[in-house]
Scaffold this active site. Sequence first.
Site, PDB file in Angstrom:
ATOM      1  N   HIS A  61       0.819  -1.220   0.000  1.00 43.98           N
ATOM      2  CA  HIS A  61       0.000   0.000   0.000  1.00 43.98           C
ATOM      3  C   HIS A  61       0.850   1.266   0.000  1.00 43.98           C
ATOM      4  O   HIS A  61       0.316   2.378  -0.113  1.00 43.98           O
ATOM      5  CB  HIS A  61      -1.004  -0.001   1.164  1.00 43.98           C
ATOM      6  N   ASP A 104      -0.214  -7.643   1.618  1.00 51.33           N
ATOM      7  CA  ASP A 104       0.290  -6.268   1.609  1.00 51.33           C
ATOM      8  C   ASP A 104       1.821  -6.265   1.694  1.00 51.33           C
ATOM      9  O   ASP A 104       2.400  -5.961   2.740  1.00 51.33           O
ATOM     10  CB  ASP A 104      -0.338  -5.506   2.782  1.00 51.33           C
ATOM     11  N   SER A 197       4.179   2.792   8.022  1.00 50.82           N
ATOM     12  CA  SER A 197       3.799   1.761   7.052  1.00 50.82           C
ATOM     13  C   SER A 197       5.005   1.260   6.273  1.00 50.82           C
ATOM     14  O   SER A 197       5.873   2.041   5.881  1.00 50.82           O
ATOM     15  CB  SER A 197       2.782   2.322   6.054  1.00 50.82           C
ATOM     16  N   GLY A 198       5.064  -0.061   6.050  1.00 47.86           N
ATOM     17  CA  GLY A 198       6.165  -0.642   5.295  1.00 47.86           C
ATOM     18  C   GLY A 198       7.393  -0.950   6.117  1.00 47.86           C
ATOM     19  O   GLY A 198       8.299  -1.634   5.654  1.00 47.86           O
TER      20      GLY A 198
END
Length: 244
Positions: A61, A104, A197-198
């Site tokens: 994402h 994801d 995120s990530g």
Amino acid sequence: MAVSFALLLLSVFSGADGARIIGGKDAVSHSHPYMASLQILGQHFCGGVLVREDFVLTAAHCDLSIPLTVVLGADSLKGREPAKQEFQVLESFLHPDYRELSNDIMLLKLSGRAQLTKEVQLIPLKSDQLRTGSACITAGWGDVGDNNTLANRLQEVNVTVLSRKLCKRRWSNFPIAKTMVCAVGARSFQGFCSGDSGGPLVCGGAVAGIVSFSGRRCGDPKTPDVYTCVSCFGSWIQTVLSKN
């Protein structure tokens, strides 16, 4: 910065774009030399980890379909640091079955090979399944106060892996897949938040998870932090790396 359903959902859940460490502390300088900062026009928006000199592992994402810069060897993203290395992203490899928050995970091919130094190192991939109760750590430059306040320095927080059964019960209105890992801090409101995120869930010195999504309030144990399970995608990761 919400360009995909996953990012939109995380934005709604966390009250910001992406995810950042909350309830943590400043990491010892360059104690996580595998960390990568994904940036647009010099602004951090996602994290990642260096798994090969020319590849970064992150969340699907975080793919914005626009030119990205990857910064390695950073402690503070604002100051000048001689150890920093910057690369452009040549190609993004999203998992072919990525849909909303499922699968994801993404690999980024860099425009060059990182020079491995004290401040820039690879991190191994966790190859076996995580056990409930495993002590891990997550790190990032995201929101530190659940109020859109970004970290001046890399943050870290200790977390503990939950059983999938308990995680599914707490996330009663959202399906927790077998390819997801859940973890919580020792106290309420500790975990990742916007801008993380990530980034990685590191267990036993290897990356075991990738920051995916959290609840309406960052670090709330009522809706445990959810990571993409790295070992679940080991074959796919190795296939991409071997072909590129």
